[in-house]
Design a protein around this motif. Structure first.
Motif, short mmCIF file in Angstrom:
data_model
loop_
_atom_site.label_atom_id
_atom_site.label_comp_id
_atom_site.label_asym_id
_atom_site.label_seq_id
_atom_site.Cartn_x
_atom_site.Cartn_y
_atom_site.Cartn_z
N ILE A 2 0.84 -1.19 0.00
CA ILE A 2 0.00 0.00 0.00
C ILE A 2 0.88 1.24 0.00
O ILE A 2 1.84 1.35 0.74
CB ILE A 2 -0.93 -0.01 1.21
CG1 ILE A 2 -1.89 -1.18 1.07
CG2 ILE A 2 -1.69 1.30 1.32
CD1 ILE A 2 -2.83 -1.35 2.21
N ARG A 4 2.17 4.52 0.91
CA ARG A 4 2.13 5.36 2.10
C ARG A 4 3.03 6.54 1.84
O ARG A 4 4.23 6.40 1.70
CB ARG A 4 2.61 4.59 3.31
CG ARG A 4 1.63 3.51 3.68
CD ARG A 4 2.06 2.80 4.91
NE ARG A 4 1.19 1.65 5.03
CZ ARG A 4 0.78 1.17 6.16
NH1 ARG A 4 1.14 1.70 7.27
NH2 ARG A 4 -0.01 0.13 6.18
N THR A 35 -6.12 2.47 -2.87
CA THR A 35 -4.90 2.18 -2.12
C THR A 35 -4.77 3.02 -0.85
O THR A 35 -4.08 2.61 0.07
CB THR A 35 -3.62 2.39 -2.95
OG1 THR A 35 -3.55 3.74 -3.38
CG2 THR A 35 -3.60 1.47 -4.16
N ALA A 36 -5.40 4.20 -0.82
CA ALA A 36 -5.26 5.09 0.33
C ALA A 36 -6.44 6.04 0.42
O ALA A 36 -7.19 6.20 -0.53
CB ALA A 36 -3.96 5.89 0.22
N THR A 66 -2.05 6.66 9.70
CA THR A 66 -1.36 5.66 8.89
C THR A 66 -2.03 4.30 9.01
O THR A 66 -2.17 3.57 8.04
CB THR A 66 0.12 5.57 9.31
OG1 THR A 66 0.72 6.85 9.12
CG2 THR A 66 0.87 4.55 8.48
N GLU A 69 -4.73 3.94 6.58
CA GLU A 69 -4.32 4.13 5.18
C GLU A 69 -4.56 5.56 4.70
O GLU A 69 -4.91 5.80 3.53
CB GLU A 69 -5.04 3.15 4.25
CG GLU A 69 -4.96 1.69 4.66
CD GLU A 69 -3.54 1.16 4.79
OE1 GLU A 69 -2.62 1.72 4.19
OE2 GLU A 69 -3.36 0.18 5.52
#
Length: 136
Positions: A2, A4, A35-36, A66, A69
């Motif tokens: 993922i 970050r 993804t985020a 965090t 995500e």
């Protein structure tokens, strides 16, 4: 893995030039889809007291963000007319939370505490799916 990415202008010391969304290593919102969860902080200047307050709150709660995500993106240069401003059309200071599916989940014209942001995320269906929670 993922993605970050943390794009925070640290305004606690002497303000450095903020990393703008037009910078080569700044992601587009479409790059973060599925993804985020982008948390976009807009201000007309990195010296805006609301921006400074928001960034301090985020810095203190980055671990919780965090875990959910969250990717923090900032734009403090309205004259640059970057892609985040074109997509989200802010007016002055603003906090915009976008869910993992790309839908705007929150727009707020004032700073927020991290616990408010995480509580909102935890109530989202996408987050409940991630955690296996059945609680509404």
């Amino acid at each position: 893995m993922i993605l970050r990415l943390l794009l925070i202008a640290l305004v606690l010391a002497a303000p450095a030039p903020a990393q703008t969304p037009g910078a080569p290593d700044a992601p587009e919102l479409s790059d973060l889809l599925w993804t985020a969860r982008p948390l976009v902080i807009f201000a007309d200047s990195d010296r805006d007291p609301r921006y400074i307050q928001q960034m301090r709150a985020i810095e203190g709660g980055m671990g919780e963000l965090t875990e959910r995500e969250v990717v923090v993106l900032t734009d403090t240069e309205p004259e640059a007319e970057g892609p985040l401003r074109r997509d989200l059309r802010p007016r002055g200071f603003g906090v915009v939370l976008i869910d993992i599916d790309g839908k705007v989940a929150l727009r707020r014209p004032a700073p927020m505490q991290v616990r408010e942001i995480t509580a909102l995320i935890d109530r989202m269906p996408s987050r409940r799916d991630e955690t296996g929670s059945r609680r509404p």
